[in-house]
Enzyme design. Structure first.
Site, mmCIF file in Angstrom:
data_model
loop_
_atom_site.group_PDB
_atom_site.id
_atom_site.type_symbol
_atom_site.label_atom_id
_atom_site.label_comp_id
_atom_site.label_asym_id
_atom_site.label_seq_id
_atom_site.Cartn_x
_atom_site.Cartn_y
_atom_site.Cartn_z
ATOM 1 N N GLY A 50 35.975 46.387 37.757
ATOM 2 C CA GLY A 50 34.960 46.726 36.840
ATOM 3 C C GLY A 50 35.384 48.337 36.696
ATOM 4 N N GLU A 51 34.335 49.121 36.421
ATOM 5 C CA GLU A 51 34.757 50.499 36.331
ATOM 6 C C GLU A 51 34.185 51.431 37.615
ATOM 7 O OE1 GLU A 51 35.881 54.162 35.345
ATOM 8 O OE2 GLU A 51 33.605 53.556 35.461
ATOM 9 N N SER A 52 35.187 52.085 38.238
ATOM 10 C CA SER A 52 34.538 52.452 39.607
ATOM 11 C C SER A 52 33.374 53.595 39.504
ATOM 12 C CB SER A 52 35.886 53.006 40.368
ATOM 13 O OG SER A 52 36.463 54.180 39.519
ATOM 14 N N CYS A 68 40.428 45.964 42.661
ATOM 15 C CA CYS A 68 40.550 46.879 41.532
ATOM 16 C C CYS A 68 39.831 47.951 41.627
ATOM 17 C CB CYS A 68 40.622 46.490 40.055
ATOM 18 S SG CYS A 68 41.210 47.165 38.612
ATOM 19 N N ARG A 71 43.066 56.667 40.377
ATOM 20 C CA ARG A 71 42.391 55.648 39.322
ATOM 21 C C ARG A 71 43.280 55.426 38.296
ATOM 22 N NH1 ARG A 71 38.437 58.182 36.723
ATOM 23 N NH2 ARG A 71 37.622 56.104 36.210
ATOM 24 N N ILE A 131 44.465 45.354 35.464
ATOM 25 C CA ILE A 131 43.817 45.904 34.450
ATOM 26 C C ILE A 131 43.441 47.299 34.682
ATOM 27 C CG2 ILE A 131 41.814 45.360 32.707
ATOM 28 C CD1 ILE A 131 42.015 42.455 33.392
ATOM 29 N N ARG A 132 43.687 48.252 34.013
ATOM 30 C CA ARG A 132 43.453 49.487 34.446
ATOM 31 C C ARG A 132 43.356 49.920 35.716
ATOM 32 N NH1 ARG A 132 38.071 51.086 31.877
ATOM 33 N NH2 ARG A 132 38.619 53.208 32.868
ATOM 34 N N HIS A 188 43.700 41.431 40.365
ATOM 35 C CA HIS A 188 42.450 40.576 40.040
ATOM 36 C C HIS A 188 42.762 39.327 40.324
ATOM 37 C CE1 HIS A 188 39.711 43.427 37.977
ATOM 38 N NE2 HIS A 188 40.668 44.045 37.294
ATOM 39 N N GLU A 242 41.185 36.680 41.009
ATOM 40 C CA GLU A 242 39.955 35.898 40.622
ATOM 41 C C GLU A 242 40.567 35.359 39.244
ATOM 42 O OE1 GLU A 242 38.720 39.858 38.990
ATOM 43 O OE2 GLU A 242 39.790 39.037 40.745
#
Length: 200
Positions: free
Chosen positions: A50-52, A82, A111, A138-139, A176, A178
């Site tokens: 997600g976005e940390s 991630c 990050r 992803i990022r 990721h 998953e």
């Protein structure tokens, strides 16, 4: 513990359903976790991507940050992918002012080390001593430095960046699993939780 450990997925943000599905396929009983009381009912926890910074703020808003830190300190197995890797790091680079983590793994994580969303990519990595794994980044962060008790489980090929680590009951990947349909990382974590239950 029964043969099917109860594993939660922190359901504040990110690929929650995909992790629940992968854990179930690996033999776990799964639960979405949003509240401290739900956290008390699981043997292990996945912290998804997600976005940390958003995840940290949501965990704080839902009054989950301190319970998460306490369960990790008590030795609950946890796996972060991630943003989850960032959340399990003791220290981060390129975080926003005041950004907090749950901590637990003695490492410095950078990050967005591989770039922005448009720089997302797939690559083969060496995982857990011999297996080749297709990984989606992803990022994604990478591990800058780590303490002596942290085991490296995966590196990029080429580049040799550290992208999977373990310290005791804590597992983290910058990618990721998953999203690929390859269940080996989730199976690895489910077995970690099973073993922890047998040893307690």
């Amino acid at each position: 513990m029964t043969n099917a450990p109860i594993i939660g997925v922190l359901a504040l943000q990110g690929d929650v359903r995909e992790h629940l599905r992968a854990l179930s396929a690996a033999g776990a009983e799964v639960r979405a976790v949003r509240r401290a009381g739900e956290l008390d009912a699981v043997h292990g926890l996945v912290i998804p991507g997600g976005e940390s910074t958003t995840m940290w703020k949501l965990a704080d808003a839902f009054e989950m940050l301190d319970p998460l830190k306490a369960r990790i300190k008590e030795g609950m197995p946890a796996y972060g992918s991630c943003a989850g890797m960032i959340m399990l790091a003791d220290r981060i680079e390129d975080g926003i002012a005041g950004q907090q983590t749950i901590g637990g793994i003695d490492m410095v994580v950078r990050r967005n080390a591989f770039g922005r969303q448009v720089d997302s990519f797939e690559s083969d990595i060496d995982f857990a001593g011999g297996g080749i794994l297709r990984a989606v980044f992803i990022r994604a962060p990478w591990v800058e430095t780590l303490g002596g008790d942290v085991e490296v489980l995966g590196r990029t090929r080429p580049g040799d960046r550290i992208v999977a680590v373990r310290q005791g009951p804590l597992l983290a990947t910058s990618f990721h699993p998953e999203l690929t349909g390859d269940g080996r990382v989730h199976a690895y974590f489910v077995e970690m939780v099973r073993r922890d239950g047998r040893e307690r």
